[in-house]
Design an enzyme around this catalytic site. Sequence first.
Site, PDB file in Angstrom:
ATOM      1  N   CYS A   1      -6.010   1.682   5.383  1.00  0.00           N
ATOM      2  CA  CYS A   1      -6.566   0.404   5.843  1.00  0.00           C
ATOM      3  C   CYS A   1      -5.986   0.069   7.221  1.00  0.00           C
ATOM      4  CB  CYS A   1      -6.255  -0.703   4.844  1.00  0.00           C
ATOM      5  SG  CYS A   1      -4.550  -1.277   4.924  1.00  0.00           S
TER       6      CYS A   1
ATOM      7  N   HIS B   1       0.828  -1.207   0.000  1.00  0.00           N
ATOM      8  CA  HIS B   1       0.000   0.000   0.000  1.00  0.00           C
ATOM      9  C   HIS B   1       0.866   1.262   0.000  1.00  0.00           C
ATOM     10  CE1 HIS B   1      -3.917  -2.093   1.544  1.00  0.00           C
ATOM     11  NE2 HIS B   1      -3.367  -2.706   0.515  1.00  0.00           N
TER      12      HIS B   1
ATOM     13  N   GLU C   1       0.858   3.941   1.746  1.00  0.00           N
ATOM     14  CA  GLU C   1       1.310   4.440   3.056  1.00  0.00           C
ATOM     15  C   GLU C   1       2.501   3.634   3.548  1.00  0.00           C
ATOM     16  OE1 GLU C   1      -1.704   3.471   1.998  1.00  0.00           O
ATOM     17  OE2 GLU C   1      -3.251   4.122   3.388  1.00  0.00           O
TER      18      GLU C   1
ATOM     19  N   CYS D   1      -2.137  -0.583   7.280  1.00  0.00           N
ATOM     20  CA  CYS D   1      -1.356   0.654   7.186  1.00  0.00           C
ATOM     21  C   CYS D   1      -1.486   1.458   8.475  1.00  0.00           C
ATOM     22  CB  CYS D   1      -1.789   1.480   5.987  1.00  0.00           C
ATOM     23  SG  CYS D   1      -1.284   0.747   4.420  1.00  0.00           S
TER      24      CYS D   1
HETATM   25  O1  LIG Z   1      -5.027   2.511   2.362  1.00  0.00           O
HETATM   26  C1  LIG Z   1      -4.883   1.956   1.255  1.00  0.00           C
HETATM   27  N1  LIG Z   1      -3.740   2.136   0.530  1.00  0.00           N
HETATM   28  C2  LIG Z   1      -3.523   1.538  -0.664  1.00  0.00           C
HETATM   29  O2  LIG Z   1      -2.473   1.741  -1.267  1.00  0.00           O
HETATM   30  N2  LIG Z   1      -4.495   0.698  -1.160  1.00  0.00           N
HETATM   31  C3  LIG Z   1      -4.286   0.057  -2.450  1.00  0.00           C
HETATM   32  C4  LIG Z   1      -4.192  -1.428  -2.437  1.00  0.00           C
HETATM   33  C5  LIG Z   1      -4.752  -1.804  -3.780  1.00  0.00           C
HETATM   34  O3  LIG Z   1      -3.724  -1.718  -4.786  1.00  0.00           O
HETATM   35  C6  LIG Z   1      -5.786  -0.736  -4.025  1.00  0.00           C
HETATM   36  C7  LIG Z   1      -7.187  -1.108  -3.608  1.00  0.00           C
HETATM   37  O4  LIG Z   1      -7.767  -1.815  -4.642  1.00  0.00           O
HETATM   38  P1  LIG Z   1      -9.343  -1.954  -4.841  1.00  0.00           P
HETATM   39  O5  LIG Z   1      -9.971  -0.582  -4.568  1.00  0.00           O
HETATM   40  O6  LIG Z   1      -9.509  -2.400  -6.251  1.00  0.00           O
HETATM   41  O7  LIG Z   1      -9.800  -2.977  -3.821  1.00  0.00           O
HETATM   42  O8  LIG Z   1      -5.391   0.377  -3.269  1.00  0.00           O
HETATM   43  C8  LIG Z   1      -5.641   0.488  -0.481  1.00  0.00           C
HETATM   44  C9  LIG Z   1      -5.890   1.111   0.709  1.00  0.00           C
HETATM   45  C10 LIG Z   1      -7.124   0.975   1.492  1.00  0.00           C
HETATM   46  O9  LIG Z   1      -7.953   0.030   1.037  1.00  0.00           O
HETATM   47 ZN   LIG Z   2      -3.237  -0.025   3.598  1.00  0.00          ZN
END
Ligand SMILES: O=c1[nH]c(=O)n([C@H]2C[C@H](O)[C@@H](COP(=O)(O)O)O2)cc1CO
Ligand SMILES: [Zn+2]
Length: 162
Positions: free
Chosen positions: A106, A80, A82, A109
Amino acid sequence: MANKREDYISWDEYFMGVAILSGQRSKDPNTQVGCCIVSQDNKILSMGYNGLPTGCSDEEFPWNREGEDPLETKYVYTVHSELNAILNYRGGSLEGAKLYVSLFPCNECAKAIIQSGIKEVIYDCNKYKGTPSVAASMRMFDAAGVKYHPYKRTGRKIEIEL
Ligand SMILES: O=c1[nH]c(=O)n([C@H]2C[C@H](O)[C@@H](COP(=O)(O)O)O2)cc1CO
Ligand SMILES: [Zn+2]
């Protein structure tokens, strides 16, 4: 004597702008997330976006959201934004820093944010509001004394020719 230019961007616009621009590097076809970590005195310390770990090819690993086999979805592989921004920092401690992110963090993170000493989270979109992950993040942030608030959009449009 010339007067100071007045239409310069604010600190918040600057840091959220950098976060959103970082997200434009993401290869995720569905959600591009960008993050910018800033010191208490407004110096950029690190940036990140969601993507695969070093050495894992964007062409070879899956970008699917669903599938019978979890190993054929992106979720088990992506780092992710973060966490990438935290891990990208090579300067020492992030104690007391602020984190600008284009999507509410999330729960995984949130743990990394708390443990790295970041004390404030400014987020833009919260499209997963109401999910257990976001609720868990809020509960942990509240317990740990990490402040979080939405970025206030100004409506300013910036066009950059690259
Ligand atoms: O806090 C976050 N930070 C972050 O980088 N992500 C990323 C992980 C995935 O590559 C994408 C989420 O994918 P999707 O919305 O298709 O479920 O975003 C997702 C979140 C929270 O869901
Ligand atoms: Zn995350």
